[in-house]
Design a protein around this motif. Structure first.
Motif, PDB file in Angstrom:
ATOM      1  N   TYR A  27     -44.502 -19.740 -35.366  1.00  0.00           N
ATOM      2  CA  TYR A  27     -45.158 -19.305 -36.595  1.00  0.00           C
ATOM      3  C   TYR A  27     -45.242 -17.781 -36.633  1.00  0.00           C
ATOM      4  CZ  TYR A  27     -46.746 -24.135 -37.129  1.00  0.00           C
ATOM      5  OH  TYR A  27     -46.796 -25.502 -37.278  1.00  0.00           O
ATOM      6  N   TYR A  28     -45.292 -17.226 -37.845  1.00  0.00           N
ATOM      7  CA  TYR A  28     -45.558 -15.803 -37.990  1.00  0.00           C
ATOM      8  C   TYR A  28     -47.018 -15.537 -37.615  1.00  0.00           C
ATOM      9  CZ  TYR A  28     -41.178 -15.433 -40.625  1.00  0.00           C
ATOM     10  OH  TYR A  28     -39.861 -15.467 -41.002  1.00  0.00           O
ATOM     11  N   SER A  29     -47.260 -14.427 -36.942  1.00  0.00           N
ATOM     12  CA  SER A  29     -48.624 -14.117 -36.528  1.00  0.00           C
ATOM     13  C   SER A  29     -49.436 -13.557 -37.698  1.00  0.00           C
ATOM     14  CB  SER A  29     -48.622 -13.114 -35.374  1.00  0.00           C
ATOM     15  OG  SER A  29     -48.118 -11.850 -35.805  1.00  0.00           O
ATOM     16  N   TRP A  30     -50.742 -13.657 -37.568  1.00  0.00           N
ATOM     17  CA  TRP A  30     -51.693 -13.106 -38.541  1.00  0.00           C
ATOM     18  C   TRP A  30     -52.395 -11.940 -37.869  1.00  0.00           C
ATOM     19  CZ3 TRP A  30     -57.017 -12.425 -38.596  1.00  0.00           C
ATOM     20  CH2 TRP A  30     -57.614 -12.233 -39.837  1.00  0.00           C
ATOM     21  N   TYR A  77     -53.357 -18.471 -50.251  1.00  0.00           N
ATOM     22  CA  TYR A  77     -52.050 -17.844 -50.055  1.00  0.00           C
ATOM     23  C   TYR A  77     -51.185 -18.056 -51.290  1.00  0.00           C
ATOM     24  CZ  TYR A  77     -52.839 -16.939 -45.089  1.00  0.00           C
ATOM     25  OH  TYR A  77     -53.329 -16.459 -43.906  1.00  0.00           O
ATOM     26  N   LEU A  78     -50.299 -17.079 -51.544  1.00  0.00           N
ATOM     27  CA  LEU A  78     -49.352 -17.156 -52.655  1.00  0.00           C
ATOM     28  C   LEU A  78     -47.936 -17.193 -52.106  1.00  0.00           C
ATOM     29  CD1 LEU A  78     -50.835 -14.350 -54.984  1.00  0.00           C
ATOM     30  CD2 LEU A  78     -51.347 -16.803 -55.034  1.00  0.00           C
ATOM     31  N   ILE A  79     -47.043 -17.869 -52.834  1.00  0.00           N
ATOM     32  CA  ILE A  79     -45.617 -17.844 -52.523  1.00  0.00           C
ATOM     33  C   ILE A  79     -44.882 -17.418 -53.779  1.00  0.00           C
ATOM     34  CG2 ILE A  79     -45.344 -20.337 -52.990  1.00  0.00           C
ATOM     35  CD1 ILE A  79     -43.191 -20.297 -50.726  1.00  0.00           C
ATOM     36  N   PHE A  80     -43.946 -16.483 -53.641  1.00  0.00           N
ATOM     37  CA  PHE A  80     -43.260 -15.925 -54.805  1.00  0.00           C
ATOM     38  C   PHE A  80     -41.948 -15.295 -54.340  1.00  0.00           C
ATOM     39  CE2 PHE A  80     -46.289 -13.015 -52.954  1.00  0.00           C
ATOM     40  CZ  PHE A  80     -45.593 -11.813 -52.835  1.00  0.00           C
ATOM     41  N   ASN A  81     -41.112 -14.933 -55.315  1.00  0.00           N
ATOM     42  CA  ASN A  81     -39.888 -14.231 -54.941  1.00  0.00           C
ATOM     43  C   ASN A  81     -39.844 -12.870 -55.620  1.00  0.00           C
ATOM     44  OD1 ASN A  81     -39.111 -15.984 -57.378  1.00  0.00           O
ATOM     45  ND2 ASN A  81     -37.341 -14.600 -57.238  1.00  0.00           N
ATOM     46  N   VAL A  82     -39.348 -11.909 -54.851  1.00  0.00           N
ATOM     47  CA  VAL A  82     -39.153 -10.530 -55.312  1.00  0.00           C
ATOM     48  C   VAL A  82     -37.696 -10.190 -55.076  1.00  0.00           C
ATOM     49  CG1 VAL A  82     -39.829  -8.127 -55.042  1.00  0.00           C
ATOM     50  CG2 VAL A  82     -41.517  -9.931 -54.696  1.00  0.00           C
ATOM     51  N   GLY A  83     -36.938 -10.050 -56.150  1.00  0.00           N
ATOM     52  CA  GLY A  83     -35.506  -9.862 -55.978  1.00  0.00           C
ATOM     53  C   GLY A  83     -34.915 -11.074 -55.286  1.00  0.00           C
ATOM     54  N   VAL A 142     -48.087 -10.087 -45.420  1.00  0.00           N
ATOM     55  CA  VAL A 142     -47.017 -10.516 -46.324  1.00  0.00           C
ATOM     56  C   VAL A 142     -45.796 -10.859 -45.480  1.00  0.00           C
ATOM     57  CG1 VAL A 142     -45.564  -9.917 -48.285  1.00  0.00           C
ATOM     58  CG2 VAL A 142     -47.887  -9.005 -48.143  1.00  0.00           C
ATOM     59  N   ILE A 143     -45.257 -12.052 -45.672  1.00  0.00           N
ATOM     60  CA  ILE A 143     -44.155 -12.550 -44.844  1.00  0.00           C
ATOM     61  C   ILE A 143     -42.895 -12.717 -45.687  1.00  0.00           C
ATOM     62  CG2 ILE A 143     -43.346 -14.551 -43.514  1.00  0.00           C
ATOM     63  CD1 ILE A 143     -46.381 -15.015 -42.892  1.00  0.00           C
ATOM     64  N   ASP A 144     -41.784 -12.245 -45.161  1.00  0.00           N
ATOM     65  CA  ASP A 144     -40.482 -12.531 -45.767  1.00  0.00           C
ATOM     66  C   ASP A 144     -40.015 -13.885 -45.226  1.00  0.00           C
ATOM     67  OD1 ASP A 144     -40.424 -10.191 -47.214  1.00  0.00           O
ATOM     68  OD2 ASP A 144     -39.276  -9.093 -45.715  1.00  0.00           O
ATOM     69  N   LEU A 145     -40.138 -14.904 -46.064  1.00  0.00           N
ATOM     70  CA  LEU A 145     -39.870 -16.267 -45.609  1.00  0.00           C
ATOM     71  C   LEU A 145     -38.390 -16.607 -45.591  1.00  0.00           C
ATOM     72  CD1 LEU A 145     -41.416 -18.880 -44.781  1.00  0.00           C
ATOM     73  CD2 LEU A 145     -41.258 -19.579 -47.175  1.00  0.00           C
TER      74      LEU A 145
END
Length: 252
Positions: free
Chosen positions: A98-101, A194-200, A216-219
């Protein structure tokens, strides 16, 4: 007779010493048990505080100022770190896969600082491509619609092409979350915090806890993606260049 007198005298001296040491140390022990410590940096006595965490998934490791402190409970997903001096601490919560917090949190005297809405996001492998025709794809994706209001009804997303804000209805406040130079497309509530979205071309996940740094995580990354969030099954669908991809379950 002399030996007997000396023995009694010795016992009396030892007893007196023990009483003196007890009187001397008892207040310190009581103060210590009540959380009082001497702050050498500020040369004064202070009362300690604590940090309370609740994180999903369970059994996450807690590091404070780079040192391991505790593991969240397998039953409650929580942990209370006590007897901390009043100051700021660099906190990191980790779990393998998992990505750390990470966040800097302030501890105040006689208070417990809470971070109880932590969700660790899995480091997902490549999304699986679905081999379905266009009609099946349209029937599947039509059910996934964005909603500005969180499922608990307490928060609302406000966004334009480059910025995201969140309004907290109960507290009657609005906070700025993040700004991007590229255009923000669809935004979904991953969960209530938490939010999930796309940027570019990048798909991102962001928390809404704006204390200190924003996690903020680049998934994932796709060419001109259109994202769809399945909040029932906790899966992400991505439409890119005419193909549809699906992730593994993102939430515990």
């Amino acid at each position: 007779m002399i030996n007997t007198i000396m023995t009694k005298k010795t016992r009396t001296i030892l007893f007196s010493i023990c009483v003196f040491l007890f009187i001397l140390t008892a207040p310190s022990v009581i103060f210590y048990s009540q959380g009082y410590r001497f702050d050498f940096a500020n040369k004064k006595i202070v009362q300690t505080g604590g940090l309370y965490f609740k994180a999903a998934p369970r059994s996450a490791q807690i590091y404070i100022n780079g040192k391991f402190k505790d593991t969240t409970s397998i039953f409650t997903s929580s942990s209370l770190v006590e007897n901390l001096m009043p100051k700021t601490y660099a906190v990191e919560i980790t779990k393998e896969g998992y990505y750390s917090w990470q966040k800097t949190l302030e501890v105040k005297e006689k208070q417990v600082t809470e971070a109880k809405n932590i969700t660790l996001i899995p480091k997902i492998p490549d999304l699986a491509k679905l081999n379905i025709d266009e009609r099946e794809r349209e029937n599947m994706l039509v059910q996934f619609v964005t909603n500005a209001t969180s499922s608990d009804g307490q928060k609302v997303i406000e966004a334009d092409k480059h910025e995201i804000w969140v309004e907290f209805l109960k507290e009657e406040k609005k906070i700025f979350l993040v700004r991007f130079s590229e255009t923000i497309d669809k935004i979904y509530w991953l969960n209530d915090f938490y939010l999930i979205f796309n940027v570019g071309d990048k798909i991102k996940v962001a928390e809404i806890d704006d204390r200190d740094r924003l996690n903020v995580i680049d998934l994932a990354e796709f060419k001109t993606p259109e994202i769809f969030w399945d909040n029932i099954n906790g899966k992400l669908y991505v439409l890119s260049e005419g193909s549809l991809y699906v992730s593994e379950k993102l939430l515990p």
